[in-house]
Write an enzyme that holds these catalytic residues in place. Structure first.
Site: not given
Length: 658
Positions: A397, A419-423, A464
């Site tokens: 990222e 892919q997920f905001a967490d990442f 996630h």
């Protein structure tokens, strides 16, 4: 030092000498000014001029170069006016950052130089993005990026090399191995014998070069540049050199063994090269004196110009106004013709329309190409727009955020999908320190949208399910959008892509396939900073965004007797404070619902703002309702307890009864 084996024209040999002499003499002057307190800090490149000068001379003037602290020779070889450099180092308005940043922390499109940030690593990913733009436009150009041996331990270094290798990007990764990262020697930083060895794992061509031999540097880099322009690929170059002064002047060099200092002093690139030119008869004492006098006069003249420049007078509106690039919102109205679609379809339609409108727009993310993304939002995009513009990325990222910045610098737009905001946590640094700050620092836009699939309620667990907008709403320079309905998502996404400022675009996963709406079929825009008043009432103001809006609507349907104003914020930065204030002044009561955990969230700032600006109108305490201050659990019952939906009803009724 062996100069004889390199075949270079005499005119170039003399040009390289003068190009090295100038930064050396400037540095010697700067060290005097530092002791006099006329500049505040200095990172010396004395003894390393051959690298900066050799690389820059080999590049064409329309090719980007991304230098570091000790690369004064890059700036002088590109012929930046010295008075502007001197103003920059003194924090004057005539510099490149209007006094907002120091030393070499700046860029200038006029000279195709892109400055560093103190975090070092991201600029290598930025170089990837710049090179990608050249490659997509089929421009035969090289991008050179500098870093030091210490930064090769950073994850950004490895991510950037990997991306460049996978995408065959025409980047020269120039590593100045000067023996120490501040005071830590290289044997405590990496185990391989040569930094060039690090390229092997990425399938990348690598070379170790004597960084103190100007002819070797220039000849090798020139040879590579000519070839890379024809056959685009990344190359890792390790320049063996030494830092003859401290990391910065205050650091000193006591940690360096004296015999090592003496050994490298004997390899001084300027002194040895001068001796070589004298032996060839290309330079004599009189000519040397003439060159020195010319440079001395240039330095003194430009110093006086910088000294005479008036000190900066702070103007508040200028500081606030320069955080973002000016964006003139262009309203494109929705057509009457509509189609009932899901939230996820609205996002897909908005992206597709933008790709059709902007042929310089690139979509990047993990699995976004043939697979269509994990949520299938880009399904079919490869067939429509090709793999060059719809790009699967490695799992890195940070490098991809930085590459998006590079695309923007080189005249392109990008939408990156987390892919997920967490990442976003693994791309946090370039988001908050590069994208967010570049326009304020040196007037460079960051034409980047980062899509952030977020939110709970789908049993995805702690990694996630976060709705982490508060990480970014407090960072000046970022815009944060968080729609709750398909029609808003489509219109706001169009605006986000038009806006040349960095936008974090939050999309709640739980809404993707559960919320339908009649959405205009055409491409239209909606303004940032304008809340949507979904319901009007007299008794209480409800403020929310994202999934919280739907929870509030469900609660009001359950209690039809509640006469409430319901505001869907839609964007969190900019925030529509006036609509909130207007409603609170009417109703006298405020409850704020957010899915994020309570402490430090958006609701806390809204509460404080209302207290400061609407206190006389309040008839009760402001209520904040949010998720628990815990990570998000996986188990369905635990997740229901975590989320604030049920608590909201209780708190709403209590506030109404106050």
């Amino acid at each position: 030092m062996n100069f004889e084996e390199f075949q270079v024209e005499d005119s170039i040999k003399l040009g390289l000498y003068k190009a090295m002499l100038k930064p050396r003499m400037i540095e010697e002057k700067m060290l005097i000014l530092l002791r006099q307190g006329k500049i505040s800090k200095w990172f010396s490149g004395i003894g390393q001029e051959a690298i900066s000068v050799g690389v820059t001379t080999a590049l064409e003037t329309n090719e980007y170069i991304l230098p570091m602290h000790r690369n004064l020779g890059v700036f002088t070889t590109r012929k930046i006016p010295l008075h502007r450099l001197f103003s920059q180092w003194q924090g004057k308005l005539g510099g490149f950052t209007k006094g907002r940043d120091r030393s070499f922390h700046f860029g200038t499109q006029d000279f195709k130089i892109i400055g560093m940030i103190s975090h070092l690593g991201p600029q290598m990913g930025v170089a990837d993005g710049i090179a990608l733009a050249h490659k997509l436009r089929k421009e035969k150009r090289v991008t050179a990026v500098f870093t030091g041996e210490g930064a090769t331990s950073e994850g950004d270094f490895h991510e950037a090399l990997n991306v460049a290798a996978v995408w065959d990007l025409p980047v020269l990764f120039c590593v100045e191995n000067n023996g120490y990262g501040l005071s830590t020697p290289t044997n405590e930083q990496f185990k391989c014998e040569h930094i060039a060895d690090k390229g092997i794992g990425y399938g990348m061509e690598s070379h170790s070069i004597d960084g103190n031999n100007i002819l070797e540097v220039y000849t090798k880099v020139n040879e590579l540049c000519i070839d890379i322009r024809k056959n685009p690929r990344p190359v890792l170059l390790e320049f063996k050199t030494f830092r003859m002064r401290g990391h910065e002047e205050a650091s000193g060099t006591k940690y360096v063994p004296e015999e090592l200092m003496e050994a490298w002093a004997s390899k001084d690139p300027l002194e040895n090269y001068t001796t070589y030119l004298r032996g060839l008869g290309l330079l004599n004492e009189k000519e040397e004196q003439i060159h020195r006098e010319e440079i001395t006069n240039e330095i003194e003249e430009n110093l006086q110009r910088a000294f005479q420049e008036e000190p900066i007078i702070p103007v508040l509106s200028n500081e606030i106004g320069d955080v973002h690039q000016k964006f003139d919102y262009n309203e494109v109205k929705p057509l009457i013709h509509k189609r009932n679609i899901r939230f996820v379809d609205a996002i897909s339609q908005g992206l597709k329309s933008a790709m059709e409108k902007h042929d310089n727009l690139v979509i990047m993310g993990q699995d976004v190409a043939e697979y269509g993304g994990v949520f299938k939002i880009t399904d079919g995009f490869v067939e429509a727009f090709g793999k060059e513009r719809v790009r699967n990325t490695p799992i890195c990222e940070s490098a991809i955020v930085s590459a998006a910045m590079g695309l923007s610098i080189n005249g392109m737009k990008s939408v990156m999908e987390m892919q997920f905001a967490d990442f976003a946590s693994t791309g946090f640094n370039p988001i908050v320190n590069y994208l967010a700050k570049s326009h304020y620092r040196w007037g460079e836009k960051a034409d980047v949208v980062i899509r952030m699939p977020c939110g709970g309620g789908v049993g995805a667990g702690p990694f996630h399910s976060q709705t982490n907008e508060a990480w970014f709403t407090k960072t000046p320079g970022l815009k944060v959008v968080y729609p709750a309905f398909p029609s808003d998502a489509k219109g706001l996404l169009a605006t986000a892509i038009e806006d040349a400022n960095p936008v974090l675009f939050f999309e709640h996963k739980g809404l993707y396939r559960s919320i339908y709406e009649d959405v205009p079929v055409n491409n239209y825009t909606l303004p940032f900073g304008k809340a949507n008043v979904l319901k009007s009432g007299q008794d209480i103001t409800i403020v929310s965004y994202g999934a919280g809006v739907h929870w509030a609507l469900e609660t009001l349907e359950k209690h039809p007797g509640i006469d409430a104003d319901l505001l869907d914020l839609r964007t969190l930065q900019p925030l529509d404070t006036e609509s909130i204030y207007t409603s609170v002044r009417k109703t006298g009561k405020l409850i704020i619902l957010q899915e994020d955990s309570l402490f430090g969230g958006v609701a806390s700032d809204i509460s404080a703002l209302v207290m400061e600006n609407c206190f006389p109108y309040l008839d009760g305490p402001i209520k904040r309702v949010a998720s628990l201050d815990t990570p998000i659990p996986f188990n369905t019952l635990l997740e229901q307890q975590y989320l604030p939906k049920e608590r909201f009803e209780k708190e709403l009724l209590e506030l109404l009864a106050f």
